[in-house]
Design an enzyme around this catalytic site. Structure first.
Site, PDB file in Angstrom:
ATOM      1  N   GLY A 100       0.842  -1.167  -0.027  1.00 63.63           N
ATOM      2  CA  GLY A 100      -0.115  -0.025  -0.085  1.00 63.63           C
ATOM      3  C   GLY A 100       0.844   1.159   0.020  1.00 63.63           C
ATOM      4  O   GLY A 100       1.969   1.175   0.587  1.00 63.63           O
ATOM      5  N   GLU A 101       0.433   2.497  -0.508  1.00 63.99           N
ATOM      6  CA  GLU A 101       1.091   3.530  -0.528  1.00 63.99           C
ATOM      7  C   GLU A 101       0.026   4.857  -0.494  1.00 63.99           C
ATOM      8  O   GLU A 101      -0.849   4.780  -1.154  1.00 63.99           O
ATOM      9  CB  GLU A 101       1.816   3.460  -1.822  1.00 63.99           C
ATOM     10  N   GLY A 102       0.588   5.672   0.273  1.00 63.07           N
ATOM     11  CA  GLY A 102       0.000   7.054   0.148  1.00 63.07           C
ATOM     12  C   GLY A 102       0.847   8.404   0.157  1.00 63.07           C
ATOM     13  O   GLY A 102       2.036   7.949  -0.570  1.00 63.07           O
ATOM     14  N   TYR A 141       2.886  10.163   1.843  1.00 64.66           N
ATOM     15  CA  TYR A 141       3.936  10.108   2.766  1.00 64.66           C
ATOM     16  C   TYR A 141       4.408   8.884   3.277  1.00 64.66           C
ATOM     17  O   TYR A 141       5.193   8.937   4.200  1.00 64.66           O
ATOM     18  CB  TYR A 141       3.945  11.387   3.611  1.00 64.66           C
ATOM     19  N   ALA A 142       3.617   7.984   3.303  1.00 64.47           N
ATOM     20  CA  ALA A 142       3.989   6.836   3.818  1.00 64.47           C
ATOM     21  C   ALA A 142       3.546   5.651   3.016  1.00 64.47           C
ATOM     22  O   ALA A 142       2.495   5.775   2.121  1.00 64.47           O
ATOM     23  CB  ALA A 142       2.957   6.557   5.117  1.00 64.47           C
ATOM     24  N   LYS A 150       6.150  -0.559   7.616  1.00 72.27           N
ATOM     25  CA  LYS A 150       5.493   0.817   7.469  1.00 72.27           C
ATOM     26  C   LYS A 150       6.470   1.916   7.276  1.00 72.27           C
ATOM     27  O   LYS A 150       7.295   1.964   8.005  1.00 72.27           O
ATOM     28  CB  LYS A 150       4.566   0.965   8.310  1.00 72.27           C
ATOM     29  N   ASP A 173      -9.930   4.649  15.199  1.00 72.56           N
ATOM     30  CA  ASP A 173     -10.162   4.286  13.610  1.00 72.56           C
ATOM     31  C   ASP A 173     -10.516   2.978  13.267  1.00 72.56           C
ATOM     32  O   ASP A 173      -9.773   2.443  12.608  1.00 72.56           O
ATOM     33  CB  ASP A 173      -8.903   4.909  13.147  1.00 72.56           C
TER      34      ASP A 173
END
Length: 362
Positions: free
Chosen positions: A19-21, A23-24, A41, A136
């Site tokens: 997975g990728e966002g 900034y992470a 992570k 969350d």
């Protein structure tokens, strides 16, 4: 050095992207020391917003380092490089997440849901007993190990609860999480009790487990909030859920924070405790809410006003956040969801409700 070289020096052989966002990102890796695959992570401080670096990341690292529970993803190592990258090495959910599992296989049978929900509730009790809140809770953050046991993950919104001089927990004012799983008080921007917020999200998760769909349509927050505040919960007739299961969900999806179940009450509920199942409705009421009032467990919604709730699924978002309905404080920015993407759950076909629908609470 690139990520693969950094991890190699620490004894990890980097694998695929999970997975990728913005900034992470999360990578799989093989640990030469542990002799099995892990998840890593990787957070880039140079790309992350200030509030995340100053508030949320330190909290997450502190909390991950202190947690040790069989139903919470293990954290094996946390380290940082001179170029500002933080690496968090964690247990890998080899069977994916619960949302993906339900998308593929449909709603769970109650016995399977009971086992998984008990694992999750035990993890939340462990956290709450430490005055740690998750904030969350959602199906994407519930990973499955090789034996399909629940592993709670992603503590990016977690925090240690503070207490006032009298020992009471202070209210939270940071409105975070995913709208589809958020409690009414959070959606309204009201300072909230974070442990009580977690309980609402647990109710949404159990509903999804046994129904394979969402309890509320979050495409219209105002309408959703109105239905929630009326304490209306619709259950699909096709699932043939037991009264005990619906009773537990209904008591967790309680808009009155003073009447919503606590985690100990959830774990002692007759549906969660197999030996206690089959108790009379009076016994259920006594166990669940007699100390909190006399609201009846089952009050069908009047026939002429009966409307079936729309079943919707979590929508793809940068990092799903609740945005209070009108004028609440700004939502904290967080990393995008890491792991399997959120896609639509199977939808229940609309059915003609009976005159006296037993599966509707008001």
């Amino acid at each position: 050095m690139d990520d693969a070289a950094v991890l190699k020096r620490r004894g990890y052989i980097m694998g695929i992207n999970l997975g990728e966002g913005s900034y992470a990102k999360v990578k799989s890796a093989y640990s030469e020391r542990l002799k099995f695959n892990v998840a890593v992570k990787i957070i880039d401080r140079k790309k992350a917003p200030t509030d995340f670096l100053e508030k949320f990341l330190p909290r997450e690292i502190e909390i991950l380092a202190m947690l040790n529970h069989r139903s919470i993803v293990k954290t094996y190592e946390i380290f940082e490089t001179s170029d500002g990258k933080v690496y968090i090495v964690m247990e890998l959910g080899v069977q994916g997440d619960l949302l993906e599992f339900i998308k593929t296989r449909g709603a769970l049978q109650e016995d399977d849901a009971r086992k998984k929900f008990h694992q999750l509730s035990s993890a939340i009790k462990y956290c709450h007993d430490l005055d740690v809140v998750h904030r969350d809770l959602k199906c994407e953050n519930l990973l499955l190990d090789k034996d399909f046991n629940i592993k709670l993950s992603d503590f990016g919104f977690s925090k240690r609860c503070l207490r006032d001089d009298s020992g009471r927990l202070t209210l939270s004012k940071t409105f975070c999480g995913s709208a589809a799983y958020a409690a009414p008080e959070v959606l309204q921007g009201i300072p909230y009790q974070p442990k009580v917020y977690d309980i609402w999200s647990l109710g949404v998760i159990l509903y999804i487990m046994v129904c394979g769909s969402m309890p509320y349509d979050d495409s219209n927050i105002k309408k959703m909030l109105r239905i929630q505040k009326e304490h209306r919960v619709n259950f699909p007739r096709s699932k043939h859920l037991t009264g005990e299961c619906k009773d537990l969900i209904y008591r967790m999806l309680q808009p009155d924070v003073n009447r919503r179940l606590h985690i100990d009450e959830i774990l002692s509920h007759c549906w969660v405790q197999p030996k206690a199942r089959g108790l009379s409705s009076a016994a259920i009421n006594k166990e669940g809410e007699s100390s909190r009032g006399t609201e009846p467990s089952w009050t069908p919604e009047p026939g002429p006003e009966k409307k079936s709730a729309t079943k919707v699924e979590p929508r793809e978002e940068a990092r799903p956040e609740t945005k209070p309905e009108e004028d609440a404080a700004q939502v904290a920015k967080q990393p995008e969801p890491l792991g399997l993407s959120s896609e639509q759950l199977p939808r229940e076909k609309e059915e003609v409700p009976p005159q006296q629908p037993p599966e509707t609470h008001t």
